[in-house]
Design a protein around this motif. Structure first.
Motif, mmCIF file in Angstrom:
data_model
loop_
_atom_site.group_PDB
_atom_site.id
_atom_site.type_symbol
_atom_site.label_atom_id
_atom_site.label_comp_id
_atom_site.label_asym_id
_atom_site.label_seq_id
_atom_site.Cartn_x
_atom_site.Cartn_y
_atom_site.Cartn_z
ATOM 1 N N LEU A 84 0.806 -1.214 0.000
ATOM 2 C CA LEU A 84 0.000 0.000 0.000
ATOM 3 C C LEU A 84 0.842 1.268 0.000
ATOM 4 O O LEU A 84 0.302 2.369 -0.059
ATOM 5 C CB LEU A 84 -0.923 0.019 1.226
ATOM 6 C CG LEU A 84 -1.934 -1.127 1.334
ATOM 7 C CD1 LEU A 84 -2.710 -1.017 2.622
ATOM 8 C CD2 LEU A 84 -2.881 -1.121 0.146
ATOM 9 N N TYR A 100 0.214 3.700 -2.764
ATOM 10 C CA TYR A 100 -1.149 4.213 -2.928
ATOM 11 C C TYR A 100 -1.470 5.339 -1.949
ATOM 12 O O TYR A 100 -2.123 6.315 -2.300
ATOM 13 C CB TYR A 100 -2.165 3.075 -2.723
ATOM 14 C CG TYR A 100 -2.131 2.020 -3.799
ATOM 15 C CD1 TYR A 100 -2.848 2.170 -4.983
ATOM 16 C CD2 TYR A 100 -1.367 0.862 -3.634
ATOM 17 C CE1 TYR A 100 -2.814 1.204 -5.969
ATOM 18 C CE2 TYR A 100 -1.325 -0.117 -4.610
ATOM 19 C CZ TYR A 100 -2.050 0.061 -5.782
ATOM 20 O OH TYR A 100 -2.007 -0.907 -6.749
ATOM 21 N N TYR A 101 -1.047 5.196 -0.690
ATOM 22 C CA TYR A 101 -1.413 6.149 0.345
ATOM 23 C C TYR A 101 -0.175 6.595 1.118
ATOM 24 O O TYR A 101 0.856 5.917 1.132
ATOM 25 C CB TYR A 101 -2.416 5.522 1.337
ATOM 26 C CG TYR A 101 -3.621 4.914 0.675
ATOM 27 C CD1 TYR A 101 -4.584 5.706 0.074
ATOM 28 C CD2 TYR A 101 -3.791 3.526 0.642
ATOM 29 C CE1 TYR A 101 -5.686 5.144 -0.552
ATOM 30 C CE2 TYR A 101 -4.890 2.957 0.026
ATOM 31 C CZ TYR A 101 -5.839 3.780 -0.564
ATOM 32 O OH TYR A 101 -6.924 3.223 -1.176
#
Length: 402
Positions: free
Chosen positions: A99, A102-103
């Motif tokens: 992740l 993505y963030y």
């Protein structure tokens, strides 16, 4: 670090200067100034020594099993043993590697003041399929005047699985009406009276309708009907997880293969068909046929973790594994390749009494001539073939049939 070093030197220089001023100047005002600075130094020293000695951090997630696209709510609890306001805290929560692109990592500045416990909630939205681990939590602390600052890593570990999303199929012709295999099953739609082959002693848990009343009336205790083994559909899923098959392809193609497998597994589970899963990742994954709730979650756990990292060619794995399975099974093969070796192997398996169903996942706008010829040849060999495109999968409800 230099800033913190200079800050400590500044506060010591300030204390020394006020002491020298009070010593030579004398009077209430100068000594008051010195004791005020001394109080500040004591506060900063206590903050530096106790900011982590009295701090405890725990983390929890709202669920350890989710489905693709759902949100994860993470809760941090920061507890202090003393109520005195020592300073501020900055919490940084690093994200799992999958992740990270993505963030951004969650950062939050906290001012505890007189509270002994702080609760922080944050959400990781739309988590894709996979196995995730939340590890160390980094906490930075400092005093309110900006003289000292320290950082500590709290070794935490939380793990959660994100299952692949699946579609609720209404029909799959490869599994409907084909009798394959013979095994004892715990679930019966009905008991066929003609299939009774004998009686046995009553066992706890036997249903009332299974008791053989005539045999029991002879005075030898309760007797239960013993039925013939019930023939039932058995499906073995072969999921292509080899690195070779997905190189230079859209990464979403493997996700499509996993989601399709999950949809077929869910259909087999709902129809009470025993099913198993075989895949070759870095290690061999082999789940024997079964149909219980535990078996379902075991299969989905593997589908959540699996990645296209296998080194064994898929055609070789299918040919070797399928020959060891009993005749009469339904083999559901999910792959993005149509190599000659795989096509020949599937046709041979179908001729030896296995019901082979090929699911070819692709992202081509139009199926090429070579792939069309391969699919037509397999159909001529009585191998059921389905070409699944991502756009088609979103509308998928029926597989085969009219």
């Amino acid at each position: 670090m230099k800033q913190q070093k200079y800050a400590k030197l500044k506060i010591l220089a300030l204390l020394a200067a006020t002491y020298a001023f009070a010593k030579f100047q004398g009077g209430f005002a100068s000594w008051f100034l010195f004791y005020s600075c001394l109080t500040l130094v004591i506060y900063v020293l206590l903050t530096y020594l106790l900011m982590f000695a009295t701090l405890d951090v725990t983390r929890s997630v709202n669920r350890d099993r989710l489905q693709d696209g759902e949100d994860v709510t993470v809760t941090l609890r920061i507890k202090r043993k003393i109520w005195f306001p020592l300073g501020w805290n900055m919490v940084v929560e690093p994200l799992p590697g999958k992740l990270a692109g993505y963030y951004e990592p969650h950062r939050q500045l906290l001012f505890p003041w007189f509270r002994r416990e702080l609760v922080v909630h944050y959400v990781i939205p739309r988590v894709p399929r996979g196995n995730y681990q939340l590890t160390d939590c980094v906490v930075t602390a400092g005093d309110y005047f900006g003289f000292v600052q320290r950082k500590k890593t709290f070794p935490l570990r939380n793990e959660f699985l994100v299952y692949p999303a699946y579609r609720q199929l209404t029909h799959w012709s490869a599994g409907d009406g084909r009798i394959s295999g013979s095994m004892n099953v715990s679930h019966r739609w009905s008991d066929d009276v003609a299939a009774v082959r004998g009686v046995r002693e009553y066992q706890r848990g036997d249903r009332l309708s299974q008791i053989h009343w005539k045999a029991s009336a002879r005075g030898l205790g309760l007797k239960t009907k013993e039925f013939e083994h019930q023939a039932t559909n058995q499906v073995i899923f072969f999921l292509d997880a080899s690195l070779e098959s997905y190189q230079r392809r859209n990464p979403e193609l493997f996700e499509l293969a996993v989601k399709l497998t999950a949809s077929l597994v869910y259909y087999a589970s709902r129809m009470q068909y025993p099913y198993g899963l075989i895949a070759h990742e870095q290690k061999r994954i082999a789940i024997p046929p079964g149909n219980t709730q535990t078996h379902f979650f075991r299969t989905f756990d593997q589908l959540a973790r699996i990645m296209p990292e296998g080194i064994t060619p898929f055609a070789q794995a299918v040919g070797r594994e399928a020959l060891e399975l009993p005749l009469g099974l339904t083999l559901a093969v999910i792959t993005p390749v149509l190599h000659k070796r795989l096509i020949t192997s599937l046709a041979q398996l179908n001729r030896t009494g296995r019901n082979v169903h090929l699911f070819w996942v692709h992202d081509q706008p139009r199926i090429g001539e070579e792939e069309q010829r391969a699919l037509l040849w397999l159909s001529g060999q009585q191998v059921s073939c389905e070409a699944i495109h991502p756009a088609q999968y979103e509308q998928l409800k029926r597989i085969g049939g009219v």
